[in-house]
Design a protein around this motif. Structure first.
Motif, PDB file in Angstrom:
ATOM      1  N   ILE A   1       0.944  -1.073   0.085  1.00 35.05           N
ATOM      2  CA  ILE A   1      -0.430  -0.353  -0.248  1.00 35.05           C
ATOM      3  C   ILE A   1       0.334   1.350  -0.062  1.00 35.05           C
ATOM      4  O   ILE A   1       1.412   1.196   0.929  1.00 35.05           O
ATOM      5  CB  ILE A   1      -1.002   0.090   1.082  1.00 35.05           C
TER       6      ILE A   1
ATOM      7  N   CYS B   1      -6.172   7.802   2.379  1.00 31.15           N
ATOM      8  CA  CYS B   1      -5.226   6.997   3.171  1.00 31.15           C
ATOM      9  C   CYS B   1      -5.779   6.748   4.572  1.00 31.15           C
ATOM     10  O   CYS B   1      -5.386   5.461   5.122  1.00 31.15           O
ATOM     11  CB  CYS B   1      -3.623   7.630   2.973  1.00 31.15           C
TER      12      CYS B   1
ATOM     13  N   GLY C   1      -6.487   2.477   6.327  1.00 25.88           N
ATOM     14  CA  GLY C   1      -5.246   2.528   7.341  1.00 25.88           C
ATOM     15  C   GLY C   1      -7.074   1.933   8.095  1.00 25.88           C
ATOM     16  O   GLY C   1      -6.680   1.168   9.022  1.00 25.88           O
TER      17      GLY C   1
ATOM     18  N   MET D   1       3.638  -1.298   4.104  1.00 30.04           N
ATOM     19  CA  MET D   1       3.091   0.313   3.417  1.00 30.04           C
ATOM     20  C   MET D   1       4.309   1.366   3.711  1.00 30.04           C
ATOM     21  O   MET D   1       5.024   0.937   4.565  1.00 30.04           O
ATOM     22  CB  MET D   1       2.547   0.735   4.951  1.00 30.04           C
TER      23      MET D   1
ATOM     24  N   SER E   1       5.329   4.886   2.309  1.00 26.72           N
ATOM     25  CA  SER E   1       5.131   6.365   2.347  1.00 26.72           C
ATOM     26  C   SER E   1       6.335   7.510   1.692  1.00 26.72           C
ATOM     27  O   SER E   1       7.937   6.668   1.992  1.00 26.72           O
ATOM     28  CB  SER E   1       4.403   6.603   3.040  1.00 26.72           C
TER      29      SER E   1
ATOM     30  N   VAL F   1       2.243  -6.217   9.500  1.00 23.72           N
ATOM     31  CA  VAL F   1       2.813  -5.006   8.547  1.00 23.72           C
ATOM     32  C   VAL F   1       4.556  -4.303   8.889  1.00 23.72           C
ATOM     33  O   VAL F   1       4.664  -4.259   9.988  1.00 23.72           O
ATOM     34  CB  VAL F   1       1.465  -3.862   9.578  1.00 23.72           C
TER      35      VAL F   1
ATOM     36  N   PHE G   1       7.060  -0.965   7.912  1.00 20.56           N
ATOM     37  CA  PHE G   1       6.034   0.405   7.413  1.00 20.56           C
ATOM     38  C   PHE G   1       7.916   0.859   6.872  1.00 20.56           C
ATOM     39  O   PHE G   1       8.601  -0.209   7.343  1.00 20.56           O
ATOM     40  CB  PHE G   1       5.736   1.504   8.650  1.00 20.56           C
TER      41      PHE G   1
END
Length: 170
Positions: free
Chosen positions: A68, A77, A81, A98, A100, A122, A124
């Motif tokens: 994502i 977004c 989430g 995730m 970004s 998950v 990041f």
């Protein structure tokens, strides 16, 4: 004098048009390469929240992967989430990356606000070198890429997507 001015104008317009065509062809070629490469999980490299460069080694073999691409300031977004947190049970056995381009603090705030920092599945990652489009092509925010257990692209979504739609693909 008018001939020189006319010739200069034609030369400038011709050069500008030539550059535009070159740029369009170059972008199209890059997009085609990214579209081809993302059919199987690309060999990407992003940074974890400790600023350590990470690549595909963060991906577990034999498990579906959902990537994502998000922005902390994006309202879609944020809803994505919240929806992910509320329906994480539907994605058991699925690894979620995730990614970004936000700052580490913004990413941590997003993770905490959406309670996604509590899930081991998950991960990041930060796209601080802005190379996401290099591996996954031009995309909007949020974008979701669903890969099966063999890490082949099943579907890509642009914009907010329901967890049920992701679940149906894995």
């Amino acid at each position: 004098m008018k001939k020189i001015l006319a010739f200069s104008l034609v030369l400038i317009l011709g050069g500008g048009l030539g550059y535009m065509i070159y740029h369009i062809v170059r972008v199209k070629k890059q997009t085609d390469i990214a579209n081809q490469n993302k059919q199987h999980l690309p060999d990407f490299s992003f940074f974890d929240l400790n600023d350590v460069k990470k690549g595909n080694e963060v991906v577990k073999s034999g498990a579906p992967v959902v990537i994502i691409y998000f922005n902390n300031d994006c309202e879609y977004c944020q809803r994505e989430g919240q929806q992910l947190n509320a329906n994480m049970h539907m994605l058991n056995g699925t690894q979620i990356l995730m990614v970004s381009f936000n700052t580490v603090n913004d990413i941590k705030q997003y993770a905490k606000a959406n309670q996604l920092d509590q899930y081991k599945q998950v991960t990041f990652l930060r796209d601080k070198e802005l190379k996401f489009t290099h591996w996954f092509g031009n995309c909007s925010i949020p974008s979701v890429f669903v890969y099966n257990a063999q890490h082949q692209l099943v579907k890509e979504f642009y914009g907010e997507v329901k967890i049920e739609a992701i679940k149906a693909l894995i």
